[in-house]
Design a protein around this motif. Structure first.
Motif, mmCIF file in Angstrom:
data_model
loop_
_atom_site.group_PDB
_atom_site.id
_atom_site.type_symbol
_atom_site.label_atom_id
_atom_site.label_comp_id
_atom_site.label_asym_id
_atom_site.label_seq_id
_atom_site.Cartn_x
_atom_site.Cartn_y
_atom_site.Cartn_z
ATOM 1 N N LEU A 51 -1.616 -3.991 8.566
ATOM 2 C CA LEU A 51 -0.812 -3.049 7.798
ATOM 3 C C LEU A 51 0.554 -2.930 8.458
ATOM 4 O O LEU A 51 0.654 -2.815 9.686
ATOM 5 N N ARG A 53 3.840 0.267 2.337
ATOM 6 C CA ARG A 53 3.623 -0.588 3.501
ATOM 7 C C ARG A 53 2.894 -1.858 3.071
ATOM 8 O O ARG A 53 1.880 -1.799 2.376
ATOM 9 N N ARG A 96 -7.184 -7.781 9.316
ATOM 10 C CA ARG A 96 -6.723 -6.780 8.352
ATOM 11 C C ARG A 96 -5.506 -6.108 8.972
ATOM 12 O O ARG A 96 -5.605 -5.442 10.002
ATOM 13 N N SER A 131 0.495 -4.974 3.295
ATOM 14 C CA SER A 131 -0.786 -5.209 3.958
ATOM 15 C C SER A 131 -1.236 -6.643 3.714
ATOM 16 O O SER A 131 -0.882 -7.259 2.712
ATOM 17 N N MET A 175 3.493 -5.438 12.311
ATOM 18 C CA MET A 175 2.276 -4.956 11.672
ATOM 19 C C MET A 175 1.269 -4.509 12.721
ATOM 20 O O MET A 175 1.369 -4.873 13.898
ATOM 21 N N ARG A 182 0.844 -1.191 0.000
ATOM 22 C CA ARG A 182 0.000 0.000 0.000
ATOM 23 C C ARG A 182 0.881 1.244 0.000
ATOM 24 O O ARG A 182 1.768 1.400 0.843
#
Length: 244
Positions: A241, A174, A239, A176, A218, A152
């Motif tokens: 990142l 980054r 989810r 993800s 993360m 991302r």
């Protein structure tokens, strides 16, 4: 396919001491703030020992060493544990570090000891962004839907007063992940709840070991919800990142 989540750091929960005196503005607390870009450093030429005392009653098991944002290339490193702060045992065989990339050392199973230390032989101006010692919680991934990985762009977009579109690059892209974990029994659900308890949900980043054996620091983008399905086929969606 499976992954592992490493939610805590004994450098946070225990008492950390580092030999020498850190430079002003680069304190030891930066070694466990879960950000590899904020550095601890000491402008000196000497060996360094990062020593952790977990105390007598709060001993957490450990099976991973993760070191990021360092300049230990060429130094001889050691990772050890002790029960009496006197007799030390190698967690892994000592090594000469090649390069300044992320260091990961893992054990076949977690071990519980009061004292741990990470040592660096004498070098000039040592610095480090993060040292994590933790224990992994293993989870099985659902085969369908398949995990989705993407890089991302780390870009902020906004509109000026005059209506012009503007973009500011904040840093490197980054990584993800979107992935579904199988929670087919109480043990798996309890493991997830333990992970979330240690991280405070989305409050603190954590280490993930992905299905290819790669380790990343993360952050959870949202609190996972446990979906209950028939015949113990519960699951949750993560989810994630990359934290820079």
């Amino acid at each position: 396919m499976s992954i592992a989540l490493y939610p805590y750091n004994i450098l946070e929960s225990g008492t950390l001491t580092v030999t020498g005196t850190a430079d002003t503005g680069y304190p030891e607390s930066r070694l466990h703030d879960r950000s590899a870009v904020l550095l601890w450093k000491d402008t000196v030429t000497e060996a360094k020992t990062f020593h952790i005392d977990q105390g007598a009653s709060n001993i957490l098991p450990v099976d991973l060493l993760y070191v990021a944002g360092h300049n230990f290339d060429g130094a001889t490193l050691a990772w050890q544990y002790s029960d009496d702060d006197s007799a030390w045992t190698d967690a892994v065989t000592g090594w000469t570090q090649g390069g300044n990339g992320v260091i990961t050392k893992s054990l076949s199973s977690a071990v519980s000891h009061r004292y741990w230390r990470f040592t660096v032989t004498s070098m000039s101006n040592p610095q480090c962004g993060e040292i994590i010692m933790s224990r992994g919680y293993a989870f099985t991934l659902l085969g369908d839907p398949r995990p989705i990985q993407a890089d991302r762009g780390n870009v902020a977009r906004f509109e000026s007063i005059g209506g012009m579109s503007r973009r500011v690059k904040l840093g490197d892209p980054r990584r993800s992940w979107d992935m579904d974990l199988r929670l087919g029994d109480a043990a798996a659900r309890n493991s997830l709840l333990a992970v979330l308890d240690y991280t405070g949900g989305t409050e603190k980043p954590l280490i993930i070991k992905d299905m290819d054996g790669n380790y990343y620091l993360m952050e959870l983008l949202e609190d996972p919800r446990i979906e209950r399905a028939p015949i113990n086929r519960g699951y949750t969606t993560l989810r994630l990142l990359e934290a820079l």
